[in-house]
Design an enzyme around this catalytic site. Structure first.
Site, PDB file in Angstrom:
ATOM      1  N   ARG A 106      37.657  15.554  18.230  1.00  0.00           N
ATOM      2  CA  ARG A 106      36.573  15.230  17.299  1.00  0.00           C
ATOM      3  C   ARG A 106      36.089  16.477  16.583  1.00  0.00           C
ATOM      4  O   ARG A 106      35.818  17.485  17.222  1.00  0.00           O
ATOM      5  CB  ARG A 106      35.403  14.601  18.056  1.00  0.00           C
ATOM      6  CG  ARG A 106      35.743  13.244  18.614  1.00  0.00           C
ATOM      7  CD  ARG A 106      34.634  12.675  19.457  1.00  0.00           C
ATOM      8  NE  ARG A 106      35.005  11.297  19.826  1.00  0.00           N
ATOM      9  CZ  ARG A 106      34.161  10.349  20.178  1.00  0.00           C
ATOM     10  NH1 ARG A 106      32.885  10.606  20.237  1.00  0.00           N
ATOM     11  NH2 ARG A 106      34.577   9.138  20.479  1.00  0.00           N
ATOM     12  N   LYS A 152      29.397  -3.918  41.468  1.00  0.00           N
ATOM     13  CA  LYS A 152      29.335  -4.125  40.019  1.00  0.00           C
ATOM     14  C   LYS A 152      30.296  -5.240  39.629  1.00  0.00           C
ATOM     15  O   LYS A 152      31.455  -5.209  40.018  1.00  0.00           O
ATOM     16  CB  LYS A 152      29.769  -2.850  39.272  1.00  0.00           C
ATOM     17  CG  LYS A 152      28.819  -1.711  39.496  1.00  0.00           C
ATOM     18  CD  LYS A 152      29.507  -0.408  39.795  1.00  0.00           C
ATOM     19  CE  LYS A 152      28.452   0.575  40.228  1.00  0.00           C
ATOM     20  NZ  LYS A 152      28.772   1.426  41.314  1.00  0.00           N
ATOM     21  N   HIS A 154      20.271  -1.759  18.842  1.00  0.00           N
ATOM     22  CA  HIS A 154      20.749  -1.969  17.464  1.00  0.00           C
ATOM     23  C   HIS A 154      20.040  -3.136  16.775  1.00  0.00           C
ATOM     24  O   HIS A 154      20.497  -3.601  15.731  1.00  0.00           O
ATOM     25  CB  HIS A 154      22.266  -2.173  17.459  1.00  0.00           C
ATOM     26  CG  HIS A 154      22.975  -0.936  17.907  1.00  0.00           C
ATOM     27  ND1 HIS A 154      23.142   0.162  17.088  1.00  0.00           N
ATOM     28  CD2 HIS A 154      23.484  -0.600  19.105  1.00  0.00           C
ATOM     29  CE1 HIS A 154      23.753   1.118  17.764  1.00  0.00           C
ATOM     30  NE2 HIS A 154      23.971   0.687  18.993  1.00  0.00           N
ATOM     31  N   THR A 189      15.380   1.803  21.234  1.00  0.00           N
ATOM     32  CA  THR A 189      15.391   3.203  20.791  1.00  0.00           C
ATOM     33  C   THR A 189      14.403   3.395  19.642  1.00  0.00           C
ATOM     34  O   THR A 189      14.115   2.453  18.888  1.00  0.00           O
ATOM     35  CB  THR A 189      16.799   3.622  20.336  1.00  0.00           C
ATOM     36  OG1 THR A 189      16.776   5.011  20.000  1.00  0.00           O
ATOM     37  CG2 THR A 189      17.264   2.854  19.121  1.00  0.00           C
ATOM     38  N   LYS A 198      17.016   4.633  15.780  1.00  0.00           N
ATOM     39  CA  LYS A 198      17.895   3.980  14.801  1.00  0.00           C
ATOM     40  C   LYS A 198      17.029   3.348  13.710  1.00  0.00           C
ATOM     41  O   LYS A 198      16.599   4.055  12.806  1.00  0.00           O
ATOM     42  CB  LYS A 198      18.838   3.043  15.538  1.00  0.00           C
ATOM     43  CG  LYS A 198      19.679   3.869  16.554  1.00  0.00           C
ATOM     44  CD  LYS A 198      20.825   3.166  17.161  1.00  0.00           C
ATOM     45  CE  LYS A 198      21.386   3.864  18.383  1.00  0.00           C
ATOM     46  NZ  LYS A 198      21.982   5.178  18.147  1.00  0.00           N
ATOM     47  N   THR A 225      11.546  15.896  32.996  1.00  0.00           N
ATOM     48  CA  THR A 225      11.938  16.404  31.677  1.00  0.00           C
ATOM     49  C   THR A 225      10.722  16.434  30.749  1.00  0.00           C
ATOM     50  O   THR A 225       9.803  15.624  30.883  1.00  0.00           O
ATOM     51  CB  THR A 225      13.102  15.558  31.081  1.00  0.00           C
ATOM     52  OG1 THR A 225      13.598  16.215  29.930  1.00  0.00           O
ATOM     53  CG2 THR A 225      12.670  14.158  30.709  1.00  0.00           C
ATOM     54  N   THR A 226      10.750  17.381  29.819  1.00  0.00           N
ATOM     55  CA  THR A 226       9.643  17.544  28.876  1.00  0.00           C
ATOM     56  C   THR A 226       9.525  16.313  27.988  1.00  0.00           C
ATOM     57  O   THR A 226      10.538  15.781  27.526  1.00  0.00           O
ATOM     58  CB  THR A 226       9.908  18.802  28.021  1.00  0.00           C
ATOM     59  OG1 THR A 226      10.049  19.903  28.921  1.00  0.00           O
ATOM     60  CG2 THR A 226       8.795  19.073  27.041  1.00  0.00           C
ATOM     61  N   THR A 244      34.885   5.571  22.401  1.00  0.00           N
ATOM     62  CA  THR A 244      33.804   4.732  21.873  1.00  0.00           C
ATOM     63  C   THR A 244      34.292   3.286  21.717  1.00  0.00           C
ATOM     64  O   THR A 244      33.539   2.345  21.955  1.00  0.00           O
ATOM     65  CB  THR A 244      33.305   5.295  20.518  1.00  0.00           C
ATOM     66  OG1 THR A 244      33.017   6.681  20.709  1.00  0.00           O
ATOM     67  CG2 THR A 244      32.056   4.596  20.050  1.00  0.00           C
TER      68      THR A 244
HETATM   69  C1  LIG Z   1      23.770   0.005  22.822  1.00  0.00           C
HETATM   70  C2  LIG Z   1      23.210   1.383  22.863  1.00  0.00           C
HETATM   71  N1  LIG Z   1      22.280   1.676  23.783  1.00  0.00           N
HETATM   72  C3  LIG Z   1      21.732   2.908  23.860  1.00  0.00           C
HETATM   73  C4  LIG Z   1      22.101   3.905  22.983  1.00  0.00           C
HETATM   74  C5  LIG Z   1      21.457   5.250  23.060  1.00  0.00           C
HETATM   75  O1  LIG Z   1      20.396   5.319  22.170  1.00  0.00           O
HETATM   76  P1  LIG Z   1      19.906   6.748  21.592  1.00  0.00           P
HETATM   77  O2  LIG Z   1      20.782   7.063  20.424  1.00  0.00           O
HETATM   78  O3  LIG Z   1      18.484   6.554  21.271  1.00  0.00           O
HETATM   79  O4  LIG Z   1      20.111   7.726  22.721  1.00  0.00           O
HETATM   80  C6  LIG Z   1      23.054   3.639  21.997  1.00  0.00           C
HETATM   81  C7  LIG Z   1      23.441   4.703  21.017  1.00  0.00           C
HETATM   82  O5  LIG Z   1      24.084   4.511  20.054  1.00  0.00           O
HETATM   83  C8  LIG Z   1      23.632   2.359  21.949  1.00  0.00           C
HETATM   84  O6  LIG Z   1      24.575   2.061  21.042  1.00  0.00           O
END
Ligand SMILES: Cc1ncc(COP(=O)(O)O)c(C=O)c1O
Length: 410
Positions: free
Chosen positions: A33, A165, A226, A254, A257, A286-287, A372
């Site tokens: 990459r 799992k 998403h 999140t 996005k 963590t901070t 990915t």
């Molecule tokens: C389905 C999913 N969950 C969590 C995350 C992680 O989110 P963040 O980018 O806020 O770390 C991503 C990132 O692309 C994602 O696609």
């Protein structure tokens, strides 16, 4: 003394060779990459400066889905908080103090998802990894049921603790039910899934998963990364559209996005949130995020609770792009979401298309390779935004067509 130096040198060399081998393995697999070195301009929408080719390019692969990273008021608010409070938070929330702005944002998220409480993490990735591994730690002997296409942050959260799992086929309710049936009713179970899968754009029927959860005594963990901001009258995600938010045990999202900033969160009952807050190392040690970031995110969330303008414009552009691709006979994965994935099926070809688009047509669409997506399903994933316009869409489709012709793949 001389001997020691040689030993240190060969030791360093030995370790360095391990790193070289790790990189070479990826190169041999055609997965190397390279970063695309760009600078965005807050006044130029989807345009950015490409430092490698010295040119202005149009971005077609960013996750700032609604352009809220450039919202003028969010920028003003971030600037104001930076000058008022400084650029950092000063520590973890337990030791450095919990900024008032974070508490306000958590209340806003709880209101968004109609949950009692919320907890903010430094990213969506950290939220998933920490919350899931902590739930597994807290709930004795729990079995995890995870959709096969779940994001790496979910997979890492599940992997962190020893537990059984069960990976069910993507959005396959029959397979999920068969797996749930294997365990006694009394066994603790968590079903973990996403609402919009970003690599193929598929949307989950959440209600049906909740029905199975009720039937088999499971709790549910839904990743709306998403979807938040984009779907639902107030941006509450697919759980808002399908009117099932209150049936989900944990909603995760999140701020990075559609909300255009950075950070992640979970929303759930007050007791669950408190248990995670007191047990999750990824939260405790963590901070915390700086006040300016938090205030900008809070602005964008509240704004999108009340404005449909960006969502409507996004879906108008999604419609126009999908229509133009169809007219140009360019195949893409059909879905009901804002994602437009074009399967190329070969890592080298996918990379070549991206390179031609960037160098020749000043269009940035990142090719997406393993890990990915699965090998053999390498793709371009186009993400329209409200900042694009009809001319940009037309030019993108023409350029894609030309790149395909140049590479002999039509
Ligand atoms: C389905 C999913 N969950 C969590 C995350 C992680 O989110 P963040 O980018 O806020 O770390 C991503 C990132 O692309 C994602 O696609």
């Amino acid at each position: 003394m001389k001997q020691l130096k040689i030993d240190q040198y060969s030791l360093a060399n030995y370790y360095n060779n391990l790193f070289v081998t790790a990189v070479n393995d990826i190169k041999l697999d055609n997965r190397y990459r390279e970063f695309t070195n760009i600078s965005r301009n807050a006044k130029l929408g989807p345009k950015a400066f490409d430092h490698v080719n010295n040119q202005e390019v149009t971005l077609w692969c960013i996750n700032d889905y609604l352009g809220m990273g450039q919202n003028e008021n969010a920028i003003k608010i971030a600037n104001y908080f930076n000058s008022l409070m400084g650029v950092g938070s000063g520590g973890t929330r337990n030791i450095g103090g919990s900024h008032h702005e974070i508490l306000k944002l958590e209340n806003s998220l709880s209101d968004l998802h109609r949950k009692e409480s919320s907890l903010i993490f430094t990213s969506g990735f950290v939220a998933n990894e920490s919350a899931i591994s902590t739930l597994i730690k807290i709930i004795p002997d729990c079995v995890i049921f995870s959709d096969q296409l779940n994001h790496s942050s979910i997979v890492e959260g599940i992997k962190k603790k020893p537990t059984i799992k069960e990976i069910f086929k993507h959005q396959d309710l029959h397979d999920l039910e068969q797996k749930l049936q294997k365990y006694p009713h009394s066994t603790h179970k968590i079903i973990i899934f996403e609402s919009v899968y970003s690599m193929n754009g598929s949307i989950t029927d959440i209600k049906k998963i909740c029905d199975l959860a009720d039937k088999y005594n499971a709790i549910t963990y839904l990743d709306e990364v998403h979807a938040v901001g984009i779907y639902g009258k107030r941006g509450g995600g697919i759980s808002e559209v399908q009117n099932v938010a209150e049936r989900i045990t944990v909603i995760q999202g999140t701020l990075a996005k559609a909300y255009g900033v950075i950070g992640g969160y979970i929303s759930a009952s007050a007791d669950l949130i408190n248990a995670v807050r007191l047990n999750a190392p990824g939260f405790i040690f963590t901070t915390s995020l700086p006040p300016a970031i938090i205030a900008a995110a809070a602005h964008n969330i509240e704004y999108l609770k009340n404005s449909d303008f960006e969502r409507n414009k996004l879906f108008e552009n999604v419609y126009l792009l999908k229509k133009a691709l169809k007219e140009a006979n360019i195949n893409f994965l059909q879905n009901d979401s804002h994602m437009v994935p074009i399967i190329i099926g070969d890592p080298i070809l996918a990379k070549s298309i991206s390179e031609i688009l960037l160098k020749k047509y000043k269009i940035f669409v990142q090719h997406i390779n393993y890990p990915t997506v699965a090998k053999g399903t390498e793709r371009l994933r186009i993400t329209p935004t409200p900042m694009h316009d009809e001319n940009m869409i037309r030019y993108l489709v023409e350029s894609l067509k030309n790149a395909f012709i140049e590479l002999g793949c039509v």
